[in-house]
Design a protein around this motif. Sequence first.
Motif, PDB file in Angstrom:
ATOM      1  N   ALA A 121      41.907  29.102  49.188  1.00 58.78           N
ATOM      2  CA  ALA A 121      41.399  28.001  48.361  1.00 58.78           C
ATOM      3  C   ALA A 121      42.197  27.829  47.079  1.00 58.78           C
ATOM      4  N   MET A 122      42.615  28.933  46.475  1.00 57.84           N
ATOM      5  CA  MET A 122      43.349  28.887  45.210  1.00 57.84           C
ATOM      6  C   MET A 122      44.440  29.954  45.230  1.00 57.84           C
ATOM      7  N   PRO A 123      45.579  29.644  45.835  1.00 53.90           N
ATOM      8  CA  PRO A 123      46.641  30.653  45.987  1.00 53.90           C
ATOM      9  C   PRO A 123      47.087  31.260  44.654  1.00 53.90           C
ATOM     10  N   GLN A 124      47.151  32.574  44.634  1.00 56.97           N
ATOM     11  CA  GLN A 124      47.675  33.382  43.533  1.00 56.97           C
ATOM     12  C   GLN A 124      46.943  33.185  42.209  1.00 56.97           C
ATOM     13  N   LYS A 125      45.671  32.824  42.283  1.00 60.51           N
ATOM     14  CA  LYS A 125      44.872  32.680  41.064  1.00 60.51           C
ATOM     15  C   LYS A 125      43.832  33.790  40.943  1.00 60.51           C
ATOM     16  N   ILE A 126      43.330  34.275  42.074  1.00 62.34           N
ATOM     17  CA  ILE A 126      42.229  35.235  42.073  1.00 62.34           C
ATOM     18  C   ILE A 126      42.744  36.569  42.595  1.00 62.34           C
ATOM     19  N   SER A 127      42.591  37.611  41.789  1.00 62.63           N
ATOM     20  CA  SER A 127      43.110  38.916  42.204  1.00 62.63           C
ATOM     21  C   SER A 127      42.047  39.817  42.816  1.00 62.63           C
ATOM     22  N   ASP A 128      40.754  39.528  42.576  1.00 61.55           N
ATOM     23  CA  ASP A 128      39.717  40.338  43.196  1.00 61.55           C
ATOM     24  C   ASP A 128      38.411  39.564  43.203  1.00 61.55           C
ATOM     25  N   VAL A 129      37.578  39.882  44.175  1.00 63.56           N
ATOM     26  CA  VAL A 129      36.233  39.321  44.284  1.00 63.56           C
ATOM     27  C   VAL A 129      35.262  40.472  44.076  1.00 63.56           C
ATOM     28  N   LEU A 130      34.347  40.288  43.134  1.00 64.65           N
ATOM     29  CA  LEU A 130      33.375  41.334  42.829  1.00 64.65           C
ATOM     30  C   LEU A 130      31.980  40.855  43.206  1.00 64.65           C
ATOM     31  N   ILE A 131      31.289  41.641  43.996  1.00 66.62           N
ATOM     32  CA  ILE A 131      29.898  41.344  44.332  1.00 66.62           C
ATOM     33  C   ILE A 131      29.059  42.029  43.265  1.00 66.62           C
ATOM     34  N   THR A 132      28.468  41.228  42.378  1.00 65.68           N
ATOM     35  CA  THR A 132      27.770  41.799  41.230  1.00 65.68           C
ATOM     36  C   THR A 132      26.289  42.041  41.506  1.00 65.68           C
ATOM     37  N   ASP A 133      25.679  41.276  42.401  1.00 65.92           N
ATOM     38  CA  ASP A 133      24.297  41.483  42.812  1.00 65.92           C
ATOM     39  C   ASP A 133      24.216  41.244  44.311  1.00 65.92           C
ATOM     40  N   LEU A 134      23.408  42.042  44.978  1.00 69.96           N
ATOM     41  CA  LEU A 134      23.240  41.890  46.415  1.00 69.96           C
ATOM     42  C   LEU A 134      21.848  42.364  46.791  1.00 69.96           C
ATOM     43  N   VAL A 135      21.041  41.439  47.322  1.00 74.29           N
ATOM     44  CA  VAL A 135      19.667  41.750  47.693  1.00 74.29           C
ATOM     45  C   VAL A 135      19.383  41.143  49.060  1.00 74.29           C
ATOM     46  N   ARG A 136      18.702  41.902  49.899  1.00 70.86           N
ATOM     47  CA  ARG A 136      18.229  41.390  51.188  1.00 70.86           C
ATOM     48  C   ARG A 136      16.709  41.420  51.172  1.00 70.86           C
TER      49      ARG A 136
END
Length: 162
Positions: A144-159
């Motif tokens: 979606a955005m080449p070479q702009k985002i270096s990591d994805v962080l999941i900050t909250d996760l609830v099921r």
Amino acid sequence: MKKLVPILFALIGFTIGGGIGFVTRTPPEQDSEQEGIDAKKEEAVAKHSDNAALEDRAYVKMNNQFVIPVLGTSRVAALVVLSISLEVSADDTEIIYTKEPKLRDAFIEVLFDYAYAGGFGADFVASANLDALKMRLLEAAEIAMPQKISDVLITDLVRQDT
């Protein structure tokens, strides 16, 4: 009889230990899958490490949470709610906010595919599963955005089971 009891206890102990080891072992396909995930993660980190070393990093929190239904046999079995933040260069924070709808669309596609494949099952918080999900999200962000985002962080996760 006195000599037979210690041998019997040793055999029982070895049998129980072997059974526990067999039950708790990691299946071979998970090992190779984890190695593939680790290799992809290292590749992504290496690709961005030159830029990351030169620039200050910033974290952009996606404005809204993602709500993903987990389908059961005939109905929604659970809802998964997660929040995502993105690691970017400090100069790119405004670009990320302006392109957020495109990123959300890419992330929702990945999250729905992941849920449909059973990724949010009983062991969804296992490290290997979270690493696989984060890698898929990072790949979608890179498209979606080449070479702009270096990591994805999941900050909250609830099921929440229904």
